[in-house]
Enzyme design. Structure first.
Site, PDB file in Angstrom:
ATOM      1  N   ARG A  27       0.827  -1.209   0.000  1.00  0.00           N
ATOM      2  CA  ARG A  27       0.000   0.000   0.000  1.00  0.00           C
ATOM      3  C   ARG A  27       0.860   1.257   0.000  1.00  0.00           C
ATOM      4  O   ARG A  27       0.571   2.233   0.680  1.00  0.00           O
ATOM      5  CB  ARG A  27      -0.951   0.017   1.199  1.00  0.00           C
ATOM      6  CG  ARG A  27      -1.831  -1.195   1.336  1.00  0.00           C
ATOM      7  CD  ARG A  27      -2.777  -1.359   0.144  1.00  0.00           C
ATOM      8  NE  ARG A  27      -3.569  -2.578   0.294  1.00  0.00           N
ATOM      9  CZ  ARG A  27      -3.213  -3.766  -0.184  1.00  0.00           C
ATOM     10  NH1 ARG A  27      -2.081  -3.896  -0.857  1.00  0.00           N
ATOM     11  NH2 ARG A  27      -3.972  -4.817  -0.014  1.00  0.00           N
ATOM     12  N   SER A  86     -11.268  -0.856   3.128  1.00  0.00           N
ATOM     13  CA  SER A  86     -10.526  -1.100   4.376  1.00  0.00           C
ATOM     14  C   SER A  86      -9.991   0.217   4.906  1.00  0.00           C
ATOM     15  O   SER A  86      -9.232   0.901   4.225  1.00  0.00           O
ATOM     16  CB  SER A  86      -9.385  -2.076   4.121  1.00  0.00           C
ATOM     17  OG  SER A  86      -9.882  -3.333   3.724  1.00  0.00           O
ATOM     18  N   GLU A 107      -5.873   3.917   5.950  1.00  0.00           N
ATOM     19  CA  GLU A 107      -5.541   3.720   4.547  1.00  0.00           C
ATOM     20  C   GLU A 107      -6.050   4.871   3.681  1.00  0.00           C
ATOM     21  O   GLU A 107      -5.345   5.320   2.786  1.00  0.00           O
ATOM     22  CB  GLU A 107      -6.110   2.395   4.054  1.00  0.00           C
ATOM     23  CG  GLU A 107      -5.657   2.029   2.651  1.00  0.00           C
ATOM     24  CD  GLU A 107      -5.939   0.586   2.295  1.00  0.00           C
ATOM     25  OE1 GLU A 107      -6.198   0.331   1.110  1.00  0.00           O
ATOM     26  OE2 GLU A 107      -5.909  -0.270   3.187  1.00  0.00           O
TER      27      GLU A 107
END
Length: 359
Positions: free
Chosen positions: A171, A253, A355
């Site tokens: 990520r 998420s 995130e």
């Protein structure tokens, strides 16, 4: 700015209409260029001025402020998928940054091209995918990424950056470490497996997906079957947008899975999931990845949890997603996220990292 790019009076949408969490007020100005050249021109003009600006794609990874954005929103909505020259057996696609990502995956699967089928159902635009190095069910976009075309915010010139230049990680990419630029197009490398969705795809690399398909990890299944299984799994977690299901009004998420030293992980309960990390540092401790969902659930926060009086809640299907149950504010979303972070930190000594981008 060009006449095509300029919005009509009263046409500035609230950010709640442009983001999947459905929170956020309006900006002072709004532009949605219709072509790649116009997108570059508009961004150059924005960056040459000393005014706040925000680049927004599909809005699936953004928590927008309730008071709106005090500047200009540049909405990247340019669309198009072009097949370009490639070595034998490969397929190369040049995709406009505003093309919805799942439509790229659907196009690839329908044509028998493997490499991104496990990334089905992920919301947002293609230009945002390399920023996060989006991944799911055993695949990451980095494995299919060749290069991106980027308008550099400093030089105001369009550059081609190879995937290796982006320092892709879990990520992660250079865009999350200070590099400012606007991705205008993405080049992907896929494997030609057949002429349609019945062609066998990449080996299934994730246990949950393999179980859903009824096969062992490492088995190849038809691309169409893999895509449908991924979509079914995502729907079961509220991760596919459904206008009738508030559980899907989320940013996906909300927290990344923490990466910690293996020695620290041994201090956690024995049933705490942990996985090896492929890219280990040259020096220092061995790292492992933990499950943020497990940490949240075992700190006493279950599915559907909400703070008293709040319209923000943990998804009833998946504890990693924070949802807008109807009329929630950005402040309520952030308040819930902060509470979850505090509980996990208190119980396990781990600071969960959001995130999405919280403006």
């Amino acid at each position: 700015m060009s006449e095509q790019a300029a919005p009509t009076p009263g046409a500035i949408p609230a950010l709640s209409a442009l983001t999947t969490l459905r929170v956020g007020g309006a900006s002072e100005a709004y532009f949605a260029p219709a072509s790649e050249s116009e997108l570059v021109e508009t961004a150059r003009e924005l960056w040459s001025q000393d005014e706040p600006w925000l680049i927004l794609g599909g809005g699936s990874n953004t928590v927008a402020p309730d008071d709106g954005f005090p500047g200009t929103v540049l909405h990247v909505a340019t669309r198009g998928i072009d097949r370009i020259e490639a070595p034998e057996g490969e397929v190369r696609l040049r995709v406009q940054a505003g093309e919805p990502w799942d439509e790229v995956v659907a196009h690839a699967v329908a044509n028998g091209w493997a490499g991104i089928e496990a990334l089905s159902g992920i919301p947002g635009s293609t230009g945002a995918v390399p920023v996060q190095n989006v991944g799911a069910y055993g695949q990451e976009v980095g494995s299919a990424l060749v290069a991106v075309d980027v308008l550099d915010a400093e030089s105001l010139e369009v550059r081609r950056l190879a995937a290796s230049d982006l320092k892709l990680g879990y990520r992660d990419s250079i865009f999350k470490h200070g590099y400012q630029g606007l991705i205008t197009a993405v080049e992907l490398r896929l494997t030609m497996m057949g002429a349609d969705a019945s062609a066998l795809g990449s080996p299934v690399a994730y246990g949950q997906l393999a179980a859903a398909l009824g096969v062992d990890v490492g088995t190849r299944v038809p691309l169409g079957d893999a895509r449908e299984a991924v979509l079914a799994l995502r729907r079961s977690k509220g991760m596919v947008l459904d206008p009738l299901d508030a559980d899907t009004f989320s940013a996906g998420s909300f927290f990344t899975n923490p990466i910690v030293p293996e020695a620290f992980a041994r201090s956690l309960p024995g049933d705490a999931p942990r996985w090896p990390v492929a890219d280990q540092p040259d020096e220092g401790p061995v790292l492992v990845k933990l499950s943020a969902a497990w940490l949240i659930e075992h700190s006493g926060i279950g599915r559907g949890f909400a703070l008293p009086g709040s319209r923000a809640a943990v998804s009833g299907k998946h504890t990693l997603a924070l949802t807008n149950r109807g009329g929630a504010t950005a402040a309520e979303i952030v308040q819930l996220a902060t509470f979850i972070q505090a509980r996990v930190s208190s119980d396990f000594g781990i600071n969960l990292q959001p995130e999405p981008v919280i403006l």
